[in-house]
Design a protein around this motif. Structure first.
Motif, short mmCIF file in Angstrom:
data_model
loop_
_atom_site.label_atom_id
_atom_site.label_comp_id
_atom_site.label_asym_id
_atom_site.label_seq_id
_atom_site.Cartn_x
_atom_site.Cartn_y
_atom_site.Cartn_z
N THR A 12 0.90 1.36 -13.98
CA THR A 12 0.20 2.60 -13.63
C THR A 12 -0.71 2.36 -12.42
O THR A 12 -1.56 1.47 -12.43
N ALA A 13 -0.52 3.17 -11.39
CA ALA A 13 -1.27 3.01 -10.15
C ALA A 13 -0.86 4.10 -9.17
O ALA A 13 0.11 4.82 -9.41
N VAL A 14 -1.60 4.19 -8.09
CA VAL A 14 -1.14 4.98 -6.95
C VAL A 14 -0.30 4.05 -6.08
O VAL A 14 -0.75 2.95 -5.74
N TYR A 15 0.89 4.48 -5.76
CA TYR A 15 1.81 3.67 -4.97
C TYR A 15 1.82 4.18 -3.53
O TYR A 15 1.97 5.38 -3.29
N TYR A 16 1.68 3.23 -2.60
CA TYR A 16 1.59 3.55 -1.18
C TYR A 16 2.74 2.91 -0.41
O TYR A 16 3.07 1.73 -0.63
N CYS A 17 3.28 3.67 0.50
CA CYS A 17 4.26 3.17 1.45
C CYS A 17 3.51 2.58 2.64
O CYS A 17 2.46 3.12 3.04
N ALA A 18 4.02 1.49 3.21
CA ALA A 18 3.33 0.83 4.31
C ALA A 18 4.30 0.44 5.41
O ALA A 18 5.39 -0.09 5.14
N GLU A 19 3.89 0.68 6.63
CA GLU A 19 4.64 0.20 7.79
C GLU A 19 3.97 -1.06 8.31
O GLU A 19 2.74 -1.13 8.39
N ASN A 20 4.77 -2.07 8.68
CA ASN A 20 4.22 -3.34 9.16
C ASN A 20 3.22 -3.96 8.19
O ASN A 20 2.04 -4.16 8.53
N PRO A 21 3.63 -4.22 6.97
CA PRO A 21 2.72 -4.79 5.99
C PRO A 21 2.25 -6.19 6.37
O PRO A 21 3.02 -6.99 6.91
N ILE A 22 0.99 -6.48 6.08
CA ILE A 22 0.41 -7.80 6.31
C ILE A 22 -0.07 -8.29 4.95
O ILE A 22 -1.15 -7.93 4.48
N LEU A 23 0.73 -9.14 4.32
CA LEU A 23 0.50 -9.48 2.92
C LEU A 23 -0.86 -10.12 2.68
O LEU A 23 -1.62 -9.68 1.82
N ARG A 24 -1.18 -11.17 3.43
CA ARG A 24 -2.40 -11.92 3.15
C ARG A 24 -3.64 -11.06 3.30
O ARG A 24 -4.59 -11.16 2.54
#
Length: 120
Positions: free
Chosen positions: A91-103
């Motif tokens: 359960t959460a708000v899910y977000y789409c991301a362009e150019n994700p930066i994991l760290r």
């Protein structure tokens, strides 16, 4: 700047499946890695999956491995997240991301988010 619009969230029972979609504006979608992140109440935003420009999966969070699948269709400017065997802790708000930066837990652009609620 790209516009990202998520869809497909909702309320489901534990064990159910749900598919999220993220449509991107513009003509450069295929040039950017994409990702999905989620944020539960009181928690930090965390990436759950990322995918390369050519559709190679780059990352799954341990908590979703074997249950979630990220994919993309560059012809449709869309990235997907198929979620199976959902658990209440998803359960959460899910977000789409362009150019994700994991760290850094950041991205070049974020969508507005879509709520996923999993009832036990």
């Amino acid at each position: 700047q790209v516009q990202l619009e998520e869809s497909g969230g909702g309320l489901v029972q534990a064990g159910a499946s749900l598919g999220l979609s993220c449509a991107a504006s513009g003509s450069t979608f295929s040039l950017h890695p994409m990702g999905w992140a989620r944020q539960a109440p009181g928690a930090e935003r965390e990436f759950v999956a990322t995918i390369s420009t050519t559709g190679m999966v780059l990352y799954y969070a341990d908590s979703v491995k074997g249950r979630f699948t990220i994919s993309r269709d560059n012809a449709k400017n869309t990235v997907y997240l198929q979620m199976n065997n959902l658990k209440p802790e998803d359960t959460a708000v899910y977000y789409c991301a362009e150019n994700p930066i994991l760290r850094a837990k950041k991205a070049g652009s974020w969508g507005q988010g879509t709520q996923v609620t999993v009832a036990s």
